[in-house]
Structures are given as C-alpha cells and as structure tokens.
Design an enzyme around this catalytic site. Structure first.
Site, PDB file in Angstrom:
ATOM      1  N   SER A 160     -22.898  30.915  16.153  1.00 15.81           N
ATOM      2  CA  SER A 160     -23.421  29.780  15.401  1.00 15.81           C
ATOM      3  C   SER A 160     -23.662  30.096  13.928  1.00 15.81           C
ATOM      4  CB  SER A 160     -24.703  29.290  16.059  1.00 15.81           C
ATOM      5  OG  SER A 160     -25.536  30.371  16.355  1.00 15.81           O
TER       6      SER A 160
ATOM      7  N   ASP B 285     -26.140  30.802  26.501  1.00 18.13           N
ATOM      8  CA  ASP B 285     -25.556  32.019  25.940  1.00 18.13           C
ATOM      9  C   ASP B 285     -26.514  33.203  26.108  1.00 18.13           C
ATOM     10  OD1 ASP B 285     -23.649  33.606  24.825  1.00 18.13           O
ATOM     11  OD2 ASP B 285     -23.937  32.901  22.770  1.00 18.13           O
TER      12      ASP B 285
END
Ligand SMILES: *[C@@H]1O[C@H](CO)[C@@H](O)[C@H](O)[C@H]1NC(C)=O
Ligand SMILES: *[C@@H]1O[C@H](CO)[C@@H](O)[C@H](O)[C@H]1NC(C)=O
Ligand SMILES: *[C@@H]1O[C@H](CO)[C@@H](O)[C@H](O)[C@H]1NC(C)=O
Ligand SMILES: *[C@@H]1O[C@H](CO)[C@@H](O)[C@H](O)[C@H]1NC(C)=O
Ligand SMILES: *[C@@H]1O[C@H](CO)[C@@H](O)[C@H](O)[C@H]1NC(C)=O
Ligand SMILES: *[C@@H]1O[C@H](CO)[C@@H](O)[C@H](O)[C@H]1NC(C)=O
Length: 802
Positions: free
Chosen positions: A522, A632
């Site tokens: 990200s 995740d």
C-alpha cells in the site's frame, strides 16, 4: 401536624410532583389549543427530551416549534412555518374539531395547517422521538412532523425523495436559507447552494464522480435514515457514523446555516452540542457562502469580502454577494480592459474553458477574446493550469491556495490589490477541520439515571424522606464509581490523539521523507518525529481513487480502533493528491526480522507474540465497532514493541483500497503469496477465516523458525509449497506416534529451551488454522482461549522444561 415531620414533607413533595406531571402533558385533545401567553401551553414528550409549543425568538415574535428541552440553548428541531413568526399575544395552535391542526396569528390569519381536515384526527401527541403526530381514535397516525423536516433530521426520522433539509439563514435565525440536503435526480444525496441567482452543488466532492465518492446512482428508493446507534445510511450507499457511536446519546443531523451538514451529539451534563461528524472537512468547500462575486477570506478568521472593482450589493446580506462598480464591456483591447490579480484566491466552477500547459499570457488572451469571460484562474503548480470564468462564484482565499485569480476590469476602474479583501462580515465562518469528540461522561449517565429515577419514586411512595436523602447519597456515590477514571482518561487520550495533519507538518516531521522504514503493497513508510516529540511512522498511500470524504470516513473508522495489540493510528493527511496515515512508531521492527534473520527470539517471546497477535485479530474480527478483516496477516505486518508485545499493522487498509470498486465485496485479490487462504483463488466470499489461515502459517513459522510460505520445488512431486509438506510431515509423525516429534519440529536454534505443551498447542492450532476447508478452521476467539489456557499452565510448569 408538625410541619417539620417527614410525612408532612413527603406529602408536600408528592403534591408538588403531581402538580408538575399534570402540567406537562404530551398530547392535545381535539377542540383544544396551545397559546404563547401561559406557560402551560407546551407539550412535553413522555421522557421529557422534546418540547413542543411556542418558541420565543425575542421581542414578541414566536414560532410554533419542537425543541430539545434540556439542551442549553433549547435547540429547535422542527418549525411549523419557519418563515413567518407569530405574535406572542393571541396566537394559537389548535387541533380543530374538523381534525386539522392550525396555527393562527393574533388576527386569526392561518399561518400554517395540516391537511388532515375530516380525517377523524382525535389528538396531537409529541412522541419520545421528537415526532409530533396526529392520531385518530384508533391510534392510527394521520400526519407527522417527521414528514416535514426543516433543517434537522432526528434519529429514526426517514429522509425521502420528497424531503429536504434546508438551512436557516443565520446562527439562531430560523427562516429558510439557501443551503439544502436533498436527493438529486440521479438518486444521489447532495448538498446544494440554491441562491437567488445561482445554484451550485458542492457535496459530494464535485471533482470526483459518483462512484469515486463512494456512492451509487442505481438505487432509486431514495431513502436515508439515522439510527439510534449513530449510524447514518442512505440508499445511495452513503454511510457514516458518529464518532461516539453507541446507544443512549441524543443526536441530530442538521443542515447548518454555514452550508455544512453536521451530526451533533448532546452532552447531557453541560447541555451543549458536540460535532460528531460533518460532511465537509475543509472550509472553502461550501459554495455560495459569500454570494455572487463574493470571496470568503480565511486570514485566519473567515469573512466575506468583495474583489477589486466590486462592492457589496447589500451590506449586511452577503447572500446577495458583490456587484461590479463598472459597466461590463466586450472590448478585447488591452487599452480598454486590464487584469488585476488576487493571489491565493479562486472562484470554483463556472469555467468557460480549461487548458493545461499554457502560459499566463495565453490564458489571458483566451479570456480577453471571450466576451463572456469575467476573469481567469491561473495556477503554476506543475504546468500552467488555466480556467476562464464566466461567473465569479464560490470565491475563497486561503493562504495555501496555489493559484491567482485575474479579474477582467475596465482600465478606468481604480483597483489596487492591497486595499481589497478587508473582510467585513464573519458570515462564512466554518469550524476548522477538527473532530470534536464528547467527553466520556456522555456515555454513562443515561441508563443509570433511569434506574435511579425509579428509585426516587419508590422512596417517595413509601413516604420516607430519609430514604430519599440516603438514595441521593448513594446515587452520587455510584455515579462516581461508574466510570473508572482510567477508562475515562483512556478515552480522552484516545479522542484527542486522532486528528488531521497537514502535509507541510508531515514533511517537516519526517525531514522530507528521509528515513524509510519499509515499503509494502500500500505504500512506503517513513520515520518521523512530531512537534510534541512523539515518534511516528508515516505511511504514504499510493493512488487511491476516491473522494476525500470517503477517505476520511474510512480512516476515522480505523482511527477509532484501539487495542494494545494493534498499531495505533494517530491521524491522517489528505491534501490534493497526498494521502498519508500517521501511526505510532513501534520500536523493535517486524517479526520477520526476528525470526528469519540474525536476530533471535526466545520461546517466551514467541509465545507472547502468538498470543498477542491472536488477541489483536480476535478484536478486529469479533469485538471492535466495525468488524475488520485484515487480509494481509504476515510476519512483516506484526511489529514488536520494546517488551516484545506484538502490534498488528496495516489493518483496515483492505477496505480503504477496496472502495471505488463495488461496495464491500472484495473484487481484487489481496494479501501475500504463501500466507493467502485457498479461497482467494476460488470464487468463495472472503470472510475472517482468511486471516485465520494466514495466522496459522505465521505461528507454524514461529515454531519452526523458517519461512514455510516460500515455494519450493520437490523432485518427486513437482512444485509444492513448503507449508503443505510440513503439515503432511507433522500429521504423519503424530499418526505414527513418533517419539520426540515435537523436538524434531521446533526451531533447533532454541536448543531445546521451550515449553513442550505450548509448542504442541501452537502446532495443533497452526495446523487446524491452515485447513483447506475454512469451516474447519477455528475462530480467532477460540484460538485466544486455547492459548490463554496453556499460557497459565506454563507459568506453573515452566521449570519442568528441559
Ligand atoms: C397530506 O399530504 C401528504 C403529503 O403531501 C399526503 O401523503 C397525505 O396523503 C395527505 N393527507 C391527506 C389526508 O390528504
Ligand atoms: C451561534 O451563536 C452562539 C451564541 O450566539 C454561539 O455560541 C455559537 O457558537 C454559534 N454557532 C455557530 C455555528 O457559529
Ligand atoms: C436500495 O436501498 C435500500 C435502502 O438502503 C435497500 O434496502 C435496498 O435493498 C436497496 N436496493 C438495491 C436494489 O440495492
Ligand atoms: C453604466 O452605464 C449607465 C448607462 O448605461 C450609466 O448611467 C452609468 O453611469 C454607467 N456606470 C459607470 C460606472 O460607468
Ligand atoms: C478552449 O480553448 C482551446 C484553446 O486552448 C480552444 O481550442 C477551444 O475551442 C476552447 N473551447 C471552448 C469551448 O471555448
Ligand atoms: C482594513 O481593515 C483595517 C483594520 O481592520 C483598517 O485599518 C483598514 O483601513 C481597512 N482597509 C480598508 C481599505 O478598508
């Protein structure tokens, strides 16, 4: 009778109370009326939250309204005819014999009436919800004030396609203003400035399309409601929650006179309102505040002002804006017109043309050659951006705005720049982009008040004034004990910490993003130190294709999640294209560094990490206000503090990057190869069990001390994951009851220094977590339970180990 005797006092109090209850009633019978003159002319809801009657505006002017009885300024939530106050003497609100509720002024003119003539309306009743209803003899509702909101929506009041919330004209002025909340023709809930000359939609962010703003056009039911919990949801998929969400708090959603839509929560103790959500985070985003040609100036107090060459149309009424002090000419000769620049200023929208990579001169030429052009906005950020404007509207000046507006004026007009922008009216005041959160005291009192309220009655009924006194003492005592002070402090610390940061502030605290701590899917993470000395980790998010409000809503949800095993988010930054998240800095880096590289982690620490991580995930899955799937989980996302207490990072981001695609469905695979559950590859819906799988891989890796998530190539069976092979091996060993199988599996670097029982439990849990069939995987709650059981056991037997 001795007047000092307890029974005399009791009777007295009882009589007083009876008198009071008979005075405040919540209904009006057919044929009766309320008036402004005597104070009895007020209906009070059974729980006393709302009152309905004549609301004094000062002087002799009254409105027939519903208001919060206990808020400090008696906040009005509904008005019969807000644009026409009535006389204090002789005005009446009556439920006529024909069934219509009618408001009449002193001269008997009808100011307002309901369409319930000859429907058999029998009584008007004010409900606990703040709804004034007309009912027939059988209790059927024929008319309700909830169908005709003014500027406020109360919990459970349904907002429909036919309804609008329209702002007042000013603070404490109830007449209709120009801002409204409504369902647009494309089914989207919007805020619009709808002024005398011009109208302009400003929310959701007009720079993004409907989907980028997290809305949908395809649900035509056009319905929205705020619930008792503080969550608002609308058929266009707008969803938001009060920052203090929970039951028992009085709230209102109000279209404020400054054009912002705000959700307020009542502080029962002080009677004041606190903002618990607002539609627009930044001032300057509301349109039309200063009218046509007007500019809202933030220096730093926001005020309305006129640009050079213009003057206020009607001093004192800024909605009328500014008018030019000259006659417009259509000349395209620089001998007749000139351009006067006003820095850090822009007028939003109404562009004639937009061009990129043009010089200022070329932009000026575009405006000069177009008769309709009254000015142009020019920004040097990147390449030159040029916007030619037909109408000057939504003007604002903000110190950090990187553009200049050039006004086209006749040469003859005197307009020197410094003389202008002397704000004259603080009308465009917007609250700063801060989230104000109520104190913890808002939470505790409601339920207890009610219970002790009964107690008062009981005490009175048995007529013992002494009990009353004792009860009061108890009440005070209990009330104080109800909120453990640590909890209160914790809450306050929590609320004061989450905030919005400016990009400049973050740039400074990270020394222009110098020290990179890591880089993930990200975005990159940088170390920084805030002005108050706190060390932080600043995460720069990659491109998120979504509007600011959506981002803000998501992030503030994550910001509310607090658990010792989750990395705390302290704030965020959203400026232009920049989207950053600010986290607490966790000292000892991530678990992978300790497991798979030169550092070494002892057994006690490993078990602590396994347990803490399970607790953090269990909290995300089962306990926190909005359930979160991490998606995740891996050693890189488990950080260790100085005590080796684990803290899970990056939770909630799955949701953040998911928006823009359709609703809450995970359309895109997330996670890291090796830790991803098999259902990502099949078409099954994604549940919390994907995290359980990843957690299983992580704890098996902790026991074994190597990466099982790596892909390996085996000679005999072709490609296979290390993990599968490992699970098969363990199962075989258990099946054949090989002795000392645990010793063979556990990380040899521990040299036998581990608790066998704990190791067996971890391996057992790990294997059941990575089951292909997700229904066979345990929940994180049960994992925590099993680990807690063998944690205490280990404390007793720890010396037995090897
Ligand atoms: C009153 O007006 C509302 C909305 O305009 C309508 O739905 C309702 O049927 C009307 N009631 C009567 C009795 O006409
Ligand atoms: C409205 O006015 C009151 C006092 O008159 C003030 O306390 C309050 O802050 C004002 N509200 C806003 C939104 O400006
Ligand atoms: C439209 O929105 C309403 C209210 O939010 C919801 O109940 C309904 O299921 C939605 N319809 C569709 C087709 O999504
Ligand atoms: C604008 O034009 C009108 C007549 O067309 C004239 O009376 C007025 O004085 C002019 N104003 C200015 C500022 O030139
Ligand atoms: C906008 O400006 C460009 C030149 O930059 C011009 O070619 C185009 O025709 C203009 N469009 C309009 C709608 O005026
Ligand atoms: C602007 O305001 C300041 C003080 O607020 C005053 O001294 C100054 O004269 C004003 N300028 C104009 C052009 O009105």
């Amino acid at each position: 009778m001795n007047p000092n005797s307890p029974s005399f006092l009791t009777v007295l109090i009882f009589l007083l109370l009876c008198f009071q209850t008979s005075e405040s009633q919540n209904f009006l019978r057919r044929g009766s009326s309320l008036s402004a003159e005597d104070n009895s002319g007020v209906l009070t809801s059974p729980d006393k939250t709302f009152s309905c009657g004549f609301y004094g505006l000062g002087g002799n002017a009254y409105l027939f309204s519903i208001w919060f009885t206990h808020s400090r300024d008696r906040t009005v939530v509904w008005t019969a005819n807000r644009d026409r106050p009535v006389n204090g003497q002789g005005s009446r609100a009556s439920l006529r014999r024909n069934g219509a509720m009618v408001l009449t002024d002193v001269d008997d003119t009808v100011i307002w009436m309901t369409n319930t003539t000859s429907t058999g309306a029998d009584r008007a009743e004010l409900l606990d919800t703040g709804n004034l209803v007309l009912k027939d003899r059988h209790g059927k509702i024929l008319w309700q004030s909830f169908d005709y909101p003014t500027d406020t929506l109360l919990p459970n009041q349904v907002f429909r396609k036919s309804t609008k919330l329209i702002s007042g004209v000013g603070n404490g002025t109830y007449a209709s203003g120009y801002f409204s909340l409504y369902f647009d023709n494309d089914n989207v809930l919007r805020l619009i400035y709808d002024g005398p000359e011009i109208s302009s939609v400003y929310w959701p962010d007009p720079d993004f399309d409907v989907f980028q703003n997290g809305r949908t056009k395809y649900n035509s039911s056009r319905i929205a409601v705020l619930d008792d919990f503080g969550s608002f949801s609308s058929s266009d998929e707008l969803k938001f929650s009060a920052i203090d969400m929970g039951f028992g708090i009085k709230r209102r959603l109000t279209m404020d006179y400054d054009g912002n839509l705000r959700l307020y929560s009542l502080n029962k103790v002080t009677g004041s309102w606190m903002i618990s959500w607002q539609a627009l985070m930044q001032p300057g985003k509301v349109h039309g505040v200063c009218g046509k040609n007007g500019i809202c100036v933030y220096t730093p107090e926001p005020k309305c002002s006129c640009p050079p060459g213009y003057e206020a149309t009607e001093p004192g009424d800024w909605s009328k804006g500014c008018k030019p002090k000259f006659n417009r000419t259509c000349s395209s000769s620089l001998t007749e017109v000139k351009f006067v620049g006003v820095p850090n200023t822009d007028f939003y929208g109404f562009d004639l043309n937009y061009s990129q990579t043009v010089s200022k001169e070329a932009c000026m030429k575009l405006c000069l050659d177009d008769c309709r052009c009254s000015g142009f906005s020019y920004r040097l950020t990147g390449q030159g951006l040029c916007f030619t404007k037909s109408v000057l509207f939504n003007g604002f000046k903000a110190p950090n705005f990187p553009g200049i507006i050039y006004l086209k004026l006749p040469v003859s007009v005197e307009a020197s720049e410094p003389a202008i922008l002397n704000g004259t009216n603080p009308v465009c005041r917007l609250s700063k982009s801060q989230i104000v959160i109520g104190s913890a005291s808002m939470y505790d009192t409601t339920a207890k008040r009610v219970r002790w309220g009964y107690f008062y009655w009981f005490a009175l009924a048995i007529g013992a004034i002494e009990v009353f006194v004792i009860a009061s003492g108890w009440w005070l005592l209990f009330r104080r004990q109800d909120v453990p002070s640590s909890l209160e402090e914790g809450y306050q610390a929590l609320s004061s910490q989450f905030r919005r940061f400016s990009y400049a502030e973050l740039k400074k605290s990270t020394k222009s993003f110098k020290e990179e701590l890591g880089r993930g899917g990200s975005g990159a993470v940088y170390k920084g130190v805030l002005a108050d000395g706190r060390a932080v980790a600043v995460k720069r998010l990659g491109d998120l294709h979504q509007g600011e409000e959506v981002f803000w809503a998501e992030v503030s949800t994550i910001g509310k999640i607090y658990h010792m095993n989750l990395v705390r988010m302290w704030g965020f930054c959203s400026e232009g294209r920049h989207r950053l998240l600010i986290y607490e800095y966790v000292e000892k880096q991530s678990l992978d560094k300790h497991l798979f590289s030169s550092y070494f982690l002892g057994w006690k620490e490993r078990f602590k990490v396994a347990l803490g991580t399970a607790k953090g995930l269990a909290y995300l899955h089962h306990e926190c206000l909005e359930w979160v799937i991490h998606c995740d989980v891996k050693p890189e996302n488990i950080l260790l503090d100085s005590e080796f207490e684990p803290k899970i990072a990056d939770f909630g981001l799955a949701k953040l990057s998911q928006r823009g695609s359709n609703s809450s469905q995970f359309s895109q695979i997330r996670g890291t190869k090796g830790y991803m559950a098999p259902e990502w590859a099949s078409n099954l819906p994604i549940t919390a069990k994907v995290d359980v799988y990843s957690y299983g891989v992580v704890i098996l890796e902790m026991v074994k001390g190597i990466r099982l998530s790596n892909w390996v190539v085996e000679d005999s069976e072709g490609q296979e994951a290390e993990l599968k092979r490992f699970v098969r091996e363990v199962k075989r060993k258990i099946l054949f009851e090989e002795e000392a199988w645990i010793e063979e599996i556990v990380d040899p670097r521990l040299k036998g220094n581990f608790n066998t029982n704990q190791a067996a439990t971890l391996i057992g849990i790990g294997i059941s977590c990575v089951d292909e069939d997700r229904s066979k995987r345990p929940t994180m709650d049960s994992v925590v339970q099993s680990l807690l059981e063998c944690e205490t056991e280990s404390e007793i037997h720890i010396t037995d180990d090897h």
